[in-house]
Design a protein around this motif. Sequence first.
Motif, PDB file in Angstrom:
ATOM      1  N   UNK A  65       0.882  -1.210   0.001  1.00  0.00           N
ATOM      2  CA  UNK A  65       0.030  -0.139  -0.046  1.00  0.00           C
ATOM      3  C   UNK A  65       0.800   1.467  -0.089  1.00  0.00           C
ATOM      4  N   UNK A  66       2.115   1.223   0.788  1.00  0.00           N
ATOM      5  CA  UNK A  66       2.806   2.378   0.635  1.00  0.00           C
ATOM      6  C   UNK A  66       3.667   2.647  -0.870  1.00  0.00           C
ATOM      7  N   UNK A  67       3.711   1.445  -1.274  1.00  0.00           N
ATOM      8  CA  UNK A  67       4.346   1.404  -2.654  1.00  0.00           C
ATOM      9  C   UNK A  67       3.204   2.067  -3.730  1.00  0.00           C
ATOM     10  N   UNK A  68       2.295   1.631  -3.488  1.00  0.00           N
ATOM     11  CA  UNK A  68       0.949   2.299  -4.246  1.00  0.00           C
ATOM     12  C   UNK A  68       0.868   3.627  -3.969  1.00  0.00           C
ATOM     13  N   UNK A  69       0.919   4.085  -2.793  1.00  0.00           N
ATOM     14  CA  UNK A  69       0.729   5.613  -2.493  1.00  0.00           C
ATOM     15  C   UNK A  69       1.851   6.248  -3.094  1.00  0.00           C
ATOM     16  N   UNK A  70       3.105   5.844  -3.048  1.00  0.00           N
ATOM     17  CA  UNK A  70       4.557   6.451  -3.701  1.00  0.00           C
ATOM     18  C   UNK A  70       4.125   6.725  -5.056  1.00  0.00           C
ATOM     19  N   UNK A  71       3.702   5.715  -5.860  1.00  0.00           N
ATOM     20  CA  UNK A  71       3.498   5.932  -7.408  1.00  0.00           C
ATOM     21  C   UNK A  71       2.459   6.894  -7.402  1.00  0.00           C
TER      22      UNK A  71
END
Length: 82
Positions: A65-71
């Motif tokens: 979820x953090x990676x999704x938020x980053x992108x």
Amino acid sequence: MICSAIERTISTNELALFAKNTLQVWHLPKIQPVEYILANGLGFCEGAVVKYVSRWKDKGGIEDLKKARHFLDLYIEHLEKK
């Protein structure tokens, strides 16, 4: 010779247990994220968001979820510069 037979048995049993547990935890979604991404002509950042949001429960947890938020943040930043 006996040791190698025991090692093979243990390895086979451990592998079977791993496969059983893995199959119970992880399942394939009805549509693969890459299929959705390609069918809808999504760009890299949009595709990454779909990928990570789609798999977070079964694979990477909160990190996905953090990676999704980053992108998503990167994409928003890109759009705001236009």
